[in-house]
Design a protein around this motif. Structure first.
Motif, PDB file in Angstrom:
ATOM      1  N   GLN A  43       6.811 -63.435  93.448  1.00 34.61           N
ATOM      2  CA  GLN A  43       8.267 -62.634  93.551  1.00 34.61           C
ATOM      3  C   GLN A  43       8.588 -61.526  94.169  1.00 34.61           C
ATOM      4  O   GLN A  43       6.826 -60.824  94.517  1.00 34.61           O
ATOM      5  N   PRO A  44       9.461 -60.987  94.567  1.00 37.22           N
ATOM      6  CA  PRO A  44      10.941 -61.593  94.271  1.00 37.22           C
ATOM      7  C   PRO A  44      10.994 -62.459  95.565  1.00 37.22           C
ATOM      8  O   PRO A  44      12.262 -62.830  94.978  1.00 37.22           O
ATOM      9  N   PHE A  45      10.873 -63.304  95.951  1.00 36.90           N
ATOM     10  CA  PHE A  45      11.454 -64.055  96.974  1.00 36.90           C
ATOM     11  C   PHE A  45      11.153 -65.895  95.695  1.00 36.90           C
ATOM     12  O   PHE A  45      10.704 -66.005  94.985  1.00 36.90           O
ATOM     13  N   THR A  46      12.475 -66.956  96.331  1.00 34.12           N
ATOM     14  CA  THR A  46      12.475 -67.851  96.144  1.00 34.12           C
ATOM     15  C   THR A  46      11.262 -68.922  96.271  1.00 34.12           C
ATOM     16  O   THR A  46      11.327 -69.567  97.651  1.00 34.12           O
ATOM     17  N   ALA A  47      10.635 -68.941  95.177  1.00 36.14           N
ATOM     18  CA  ALA A  47       9.523 -69.414  95.334  1.00 36.14           C
ATOM     19  C   ALA A  47       9.557 -70.746  94.136  1.00 36.14           C
ATOM     20  O   ALA A  47      10.120 -70.699  93.467  1.00 36.14           O
ATOM     21  N   GLU A  62      17.312 -76.051 100.989  1.00 40.65           N
ATOM     22  CA  GLU A  62      19.480 -76.093 100.557  1.00 40.65           C
ATOM     23  C   GLU A  62      19.677 -73.887 100.382  1.00 40.65           C
ATOM     24  O   GLU A  62      21.302 -73.787  99.790  1.00 40.65           O
ATOM     25  N   ARG A  63      18.181 -73.599  99.559  1.00 36.87           N
ATOM     26  CA  ARG A  63      18.788 -71.962  98.805  1.00 36.87           C
ATOM     27  C   ARG A  63      17.894 -71.413 100.676  1.00 36.87           C
ATOM     28  O   ARG A  63      18.286 -69.691  99.667  1.00 36.87           O
ATOM     29  N   VAL A  64      17.255 -71.276 100.767  1.00 36.08           N
ATOM     30  CA  VAL A  64      16.867 -70.282 102.145  1.00 36.08           C
ATOM     31  C   VAL A  64      18.006 -70.024 103.215  1.00 36.08           C
ATOM     32  O   VAL A  64      18.342 -70.852 103.543  1.00 36.08           O
ATOM     33  N   GLU A  65      17.028 -68.884 104.127  1.00 38.58           N
ATOM     34  CA  GLU A  65      16.833 -69.211 105.630  1.00 38.58           C
ATOM     35  C   GLU A  65      15.981 -69.396 106.246  1.00 38.58           C
ATOM     36  O   GLU A  65      16.295 -70.262 107.211  1.00 38.58           O
ATOM     37  N   ILE A  66      14.594 -70.211 105.492  1.00 38.85           N
ATOM     38  CA  ILE A  66      12.701 -69.457 105.810  1.00 38.85           C
ATOM     39  C   ILE A  66      12.726 -70.059 105.518  1.00 38.85           C
ATOM     40  O   ILE A  66      12.330 -69.307 104.195  1.00 38.85           O
ATOM     41  N   ILE A  67      11.507 -71.068 104.867  1.00 39.73           N
ATOM     42  CA  ILE A  67      10.784 -71.744 103.941  1.00 39.73           C
ATOM     43  C   ILE A  67       8.992 -71.107 104.939  1.00 39.73           C
ATOM     44  O   ILE A  67       8.682 -71.383 106.205  1.00 39.73           O
ATOM     45  N   VAL A  68       8.592 -70.310 104.057  1.00 39.59           N
ATOM     46  CA  VAL A  68       6.949 -70.036 104.092  1.00 39.59           C
ATOM     47  C   VAL A  68       6.388 -70.911 103.448  1.00 39.59           C
ATOM     48  O   VAL A  68       6.222 -70.972 102.321  1.00 39.59           O
ATOM     49  N   ALA A  69       5.862 -71.930 103.911  1.00 37.90           N
ATOM     50  CA  ALA A  69       4.871 -72.911 103.753  1.00 37.90           C
ATOM     51  C   ALA A  69       3.062 -72.969 103.397  1.00 37.90           C
ATOM     52  O   ALA A  69       2.759 -72.147 104.589  1.00 37.90           O
TER      53      ALA A  69
END
Length: 338
Positions: free
Chosen positions: A273-277, A303-310
């Motif tokens: 939080q507060p990121f989209t996880a 579809e929900r974000v501009e960058i993904i951190v995996a």
């Protein structure tokens, strides 16, 4: 084109839906269907025009051959010149299942199936819908993954419709695919086995069951994946170090104004939080649960974000997902290293 959707029981599929889909395939149409790995885009393997349509619909490079799908293992002898003893051991151990074998092609196969080469990839899927569809169609099916070339493989009918709806005749919706990751591709060279793609079946499992240690060819490399948001990979052995590095990278991306999504395990969603996880499997359920959820989670979060951190704790995600993440990553960091 109208794309018909049949909802079928994955264990006991209704014959009427399969009969309709089989008739479309015999007429040269394309029908997507579930397997134990991912959804395949089926075409009559005996009709070169239908095979060419597969390439056109997917945007698939013509140099890439297609895989022949059979309902029964004994049918393999009709489509290859020979089945070496090593291949017979693999067939008896892993068919039906997530193993594609590359063998010397019999004469007379359509050129689009083999991409003009001298070998053919064959597998027998371990899924009732796939097996019964092939039987109902009365012919073998060529079936690459039912998606646009370079996209994450579809593990649900909705993924197929999002990219190929209106372009193919039908989709058999058998729910989510159980394994969620592609088959392992093994080329048989006499007594030698070469893994061309690591998938749901690990090389270690092949060695354990057959006594043959396969060689593993290098992965295809960067550039073959097309994601809607770039992916940053953080991998490491120690969960606490990986989490700390993921949080640092997510915060850095957030400071420059990007909407950040974190791909994690279910047990750690609350840490980001507060990121989209978004959860991709559970730690306690092991790497196979991560693989089963992987492509669906990617399609959801992009579809929900501009960058993904995996995040990738090596022991948790397993070899297959780690390989895919490395191939997809625009940037890659190792936690615990400066």
């Amino acid at each position: 084109m109208f794309t018909k959707v049949w909802r079928v029981d994955p264990l006991r599929p209704e014959s009427l839906a399969l009969e309709e889909a089989g008739e479309l395939l015999r007429r040269g149409e394309l029908v997507a269907f579930p397997t134990e790995t991912v959804y395949g885009l089926g075409a009559a393997a005996t009709q070169d025009e239908a095979l060419r349509r597969v390439f056109a619909v997917k945007g698939r490079p013509a140099r890439k051959p297609l895989t022949l799908h059979l309902a029964d293992p004994e049918e393999v002898f009709r489509y290859v010149k020979e089945v070496p003893s090593t291949a017979r051991r693999l067939i008896s151990s892993f068919w039906p299942g997530p193993l594609t074998l590359i063998l010397p092609a019999a004469s007379g196969l359509p050129p689009s199936l083999t991409a003009g080469g001298e070998t053919v990839g064959i597998r027998v899927p371990d899924h009732a819908v796939a097996q019964e569809l092939i039987r109902m169609a009365g012919l073998p099916l060529a079936a690459p993954s039912a998606n646009l070339s370079g996209r994450p493989a579809p593990t649900k009918a909705a993924h197929v419709l999002a990219e190929l709806g209106g372009k193919i005749a039908g989709v058999l919706d058998g729910g989510p695919t159980p394994l969620g990751i592609e088959s392992t591709v093994v080329e048989v060279r006499g007594e030698e086995l070469v893994v061309r793609r690591v998938g749901a079946l690990l090389p270690e499992e092949i060695e354990e069951r057959t006594g043959i240690k396969p060689l593993v060819a290098p992965a295809e490399g960067e550039g073959r994946w097309w994601l809607k948001a770039p992916l940053v990979l953080v991998e490491g052995e120690v969960p606490e170090q990986v989490v700390a590095r993921v949080l640092a990278e997510a915060s850095r991306q957030d400071r420059v104004g990007r909407r950040v999504g974190v791909l994690t395990r279910e047990e750690r969603v609350g840490l980001y939080q507060p990121f989209t996880a978004l959860a991709c499997g559970r730690v306690e359920d092991g790497p196979r649960s991560v693989a089963a959820a992987f492509y669906a989670a990617l399609r959801d979060i992009e579809e929900r974000v501009e960058i993904i951190v995996a995040e990738a704790v090596v022991a948790e995600v397993g070899k297959v997902v780690l390989l895919r993440l490395r191939e997809m990553a625009a940037e890659r960091y190792e936690a615990g290293r400066s």
